[in-house]
Design a protein around this motif. Structure first.
Motif, PDB file in Angstrom:
ATOM      1  N   ARG A 133       0.843  -1.171   0.000  1.00  0.00           N
ATOM      2  CA  ARG A 133       0.000   0.000   0.000  1.00  0.00           C
ATOM      3  C   ARG A 133       0.893   1.241   0.000  1.00  0.00           C
ATOM      4  O   ARG A 133       2.121   1.151   0.033  1.00  0.00           O
ATOM      5  CB  ARG A 133      -0.944  -0.007   1.221  1.00  0.00           C
ATOM      6  CG  ARG A 133      -1.978  -1.123   1.166  1.00  0.00           C
ATOM      7  CD  ARG A 133      -2.999  -0.860   0.063  1.00  0.00           C
ATOM      8  NE  ARG A 133      -3.964  -1.959  -0.062  1.00  0.00           N
ATOM      9  CZ  ARG A 133      -3.962  -2.852  -1.027  1.00  0.00           C
ATOM     10  NH1 ARG A 133      -3.022  -2.797  -1.975  1.00  0.00           N
ATOM     11  NH2 ARG A 133      -4.869  -3.800  -1.081  1.00  0.00           N
ATOM     12  N   ARG A 134       0.258   2.368  -0.003  1.00  0.00           N
ATOM     13  CA  ARG A 134       0.957   3.649  -0.099  1.00  0.00           C
ATOM     14  C   ARG A 134       2.047   3.795   0.956  1.00  0.00           C
ATOM     15  O   ARG A 134       3.156   4.255   0.654  1.00  0.00           O
ATOM     16  CB  ARG A 134      -0.080   4.768   0.039  1.00  0.00           C
ATOM     17  CG  ARG A 134       0.445   6.182  -0.103  1.00  0.00           C
ATOM     18  CD  ARG A 134      -0.704   7.166   0.043  1.00  0.00           C
ATOM     19  NE  ARG A 134      -0.295   8.516  -0.309  1.00  0.00           N
ATOM     20  CZ  ARG A 134       0.300   9.340   0.522  1.00  0.00           C
ATOM     21  NH1 ARG A 134       0.569   8.948   1.765  1.00  0.00           N
ATOM     22  NH2 ARG A 134       0.634  10.559   0.125  1.00  0.00           N
ATOM     23  N   LEU A 162       1.362  -4.727  -7.626  1.00  0.00           N
ATOM     24  CA  LEU A 162       0.205  -4.146  -6.961  1.00  0.00           C
ATOM     25  C   LEU A 162      -1.005  -5.063  -7.079  1.00  0.00           C
ATOM     26  O   LEU A 162      -1.289  -5.610  -8.139  1.00  0.00           O
ATOM     27  CB  LEU A 162      -0.101  -2.775  -7.557  1.00  0.00           C
ATOM     28  CG  LEU A 162       1.066  -1.780  -7.506  1.00  0.00           C
ATOM     29  CD1 LEU A 162       0.694  -0.480  -8.206  1.00  0.00           C
ATOM     30  CD2 LEU A 162       1.498  -1.509  -6.063  1.00  0.00           C
ATOM     31  N   GLN A 170      -4.752   1.585  -6.527  1.00  0.00           N
ATOM     32  CA  GLN A 170      -3.496   1.224  -7.178  1.00  0.00           C
ATOM     33  C   GLN A 170      -3.039   2.256  -8.201  1.00  0.00           C
ATOM     34  O   GLN A 170      -1.875   2.242  -8.612  1.00  0.00           O
ATOM     35  CB  GLN A 170      -3.633  -0.161  -7.813  1.00  0.00           C
ATOM     36  CG  GLN A 170      -3.776  -1.262  -6.780  1.00  0.00           C
ATOM     37  CD  GLN A 170      -4.422  -2.516  -7.319  1.00  0.00           C
ATOM     38  OE1 GLN A 170      -4.474  -2.742  -8.533  1.00  0.00           O
ATOM     39  NE2 GLN A 170      -4.952  -3.338  -6.430  1.00  0.00           N
ATOM     40  N   GLU A 173      -0.797   4.262  -6.038  1.00  0.00           N
ATOM     41  CA  GLU A 173       0.342   3.428  -5.654  1.00  0.00           C
ATOM     42  C   GLU A 173       1.312   3.248  -6.823  1.00  0.00           C
ATOM     43  O   GLU A 173       2.535   3.332  -6.658  1.00  0.00           O
ATOM     44  CB  GLU A 173      -0.162   2.077  -5.144  1.00  0.00           C
ATOM     45  CG  GLU A 173      -0.931   2.186  -3.837  1.00  0.00           C
ATOM     46  CD  GLU A 173      -1.818   0.997  -3.544  1.00  0.00           C
ATOM     47  OE1 GLU A 173      -2.503   1.019  -2.504  1.00  0.00           O
ATOM     48  OE2 GLU A 173      -1.852   0.045  -4.366  1.00  0.00           O
ATOM     49  N   SER A 177       5.116   4.652  -7.120  1.00  0.00           N
ATOM     50  CA  SER A 177       6.200   3.718  -7.445  1.00  0.00           C
ATOM     51  C   SER A 177       7.050   4.261  -8.593  1.00  0.00           C
ATOM     52  O   SER A 177       8.286   4.215  -8.553  1.00  0.00           O
ATOM     53  CB  SER A 177       5.616   2.359  -7.820  1.00  0.00           C
ATOM     54  OG  SER A 177       6.617   1.427  -8.131  1.00  0.00           O
TER      55      SER A 177
END
Length: 337
Positions: A133-134, A162, A170, A173, A177
């Motif tokens: 997760r974040r 993810l 996502q 996220e 990333s």
């Protein structure tokens, strides 16, 4: 086979990858290790060099199976593995329920050492956070340890895988990333489920960070093997992902209606090949990871690179259908894998 550089790394991967979870767990249907090894070896013979596994798949069994099948060809492989779920303190849970995660640098070190031992290798080419997760993506101490592992040569690159199911969280996220960590994300993306890719792929292309895609076949919908009477066996993970009639309609029934409208793609190649070609038409995508569970499906997927490519007209029609949700009601944001 086609080979692509995974942008943001020095890795070159086969554009068709093999997700080892289908042969290294009991979640899909390949229960015999000998058959799993045969499929892995056949994939390699067909030009597949990217094999994506995880320590949590069968509590390490998938990594060990990959080593037994292809360990002799290690230097010709790009091995992706994953970490984050604590497989040492918590047993595997039924119905693929997630184990507790540990994102501490100490656990990361333990996890990579365990994977290296099971894979019988001195490095993991792509080491991925497994369903983070974040907060995990923003942990500086975790990524400092990943950089340390790179410096020691124990991993060559890192990324984020993810999931587990498609979730609109996502989008953030994946972008974190890419932008904050320059780490290639692995996302769900296919002809029927483009919601993540619409937001993530332009960012990846602009930042020159690659993307890996799983479920390019929409959990079988784009393989042409499902119909309204399909019943999933108890061991098949889709049997519990669509347990209610409402979810069954949203995923299976509506999905099949959409697939009917994609029949024009099959004039030039099987639908699964068109599905793979669709994903790879995006320049940021380095490799797709369909669920491979039998020889016929593997050979058909590998044939995507010899089939006539999608034309601009076909791609435009795909987008027209998708933007209208194929004439159905509002699209769901999730589904089976």
């Amino acid at each position: 086979m086609e080979y692509r550089r995974l942008l943001g790394t020095d890795l070159t991967v086969s554009a068709l990858g093999f997700g080892v979870w289908t042969v290294g767990t009991d979640w899909w249907g390949v229960r015999e290790p000998a058959e799993g090894m045969r499929l892995l070896q056949l994939a390699f013979d067909l030009g597949v060099t990217f094999f994506d596994t995880a320590d949590t798949y069968g509590s390490g069994q998938a990594e060990s199976l990959l080593q037994k099948a292809l360990g002799q060809s290690r230097d010709q492989l790009v091995i992706g593995s994953k970490f984050g779920y604590d497989i040492y303190q918590y047993p595997e849970r039924p119905s693929q329920r997630e184990r507790p995660q540990d994102w501490s640098p100490t656990y990361l070190r333990r996890a990579v050492e365990g994977s290296l031992e099971r894979l019988k290798t001195d490095r993991i080419d792509l080491y991925q956070l497994h369903n983070p997760r974040r907060d995990a993506i923003l942990r500086d101490d975790l990524f400092a340890e990943l950089e340390a592992l790179k410096g020691e040569g124990l991993i060559l690159a890192y990324g984020t895988a993810l999931g587990p199911a498609l979730d609109l969280r996502q989008i953030e996220e994946a972008i974190l990333s890419i932008q904050v960590r320059k780490a290639p994300p692995q996302i769900i993306y296919n002809l029927l489920e483009q919601v993540l890719g619409e937001q993530v792929l332009p960012v990846a292309e602009a930042e020159k960070v690659g993307v890996l895609v799983r479920v390019p076949h929409a959990s079988g919908l784009l393989e042409g093997t499902l119909d309204q009477q399909t019943q999933f066996a108890p061991g098949d993970h889709r049997s519990w992902r669509i347990t209610t009639s409402e979810r069954r309609k949203a995923w299976l029934e509506d999905g099949l209606k959409k697939v009917e409208q994609l029949a024009f793609l099959e004039e030039q190649r099987p639908l699964i090949q068109a599905a793979i070609q669709f994903c790879l038409s995006q320049p940021a995508i380095a490799s797709v990871l369909p669920n491979i569970y039998d020889q016929q499906g593997l050979e058909r997927m590998a044939g995507a690179f010899a089939a006539p490519p999608l034309s601009r007209e076909e791609l435009a029609e795909i987008q027209r259908l998708y933007r209208s949700n194929f004439g159905l009601e509002a699209a769901p944001t999730g589904g089976a894998q």
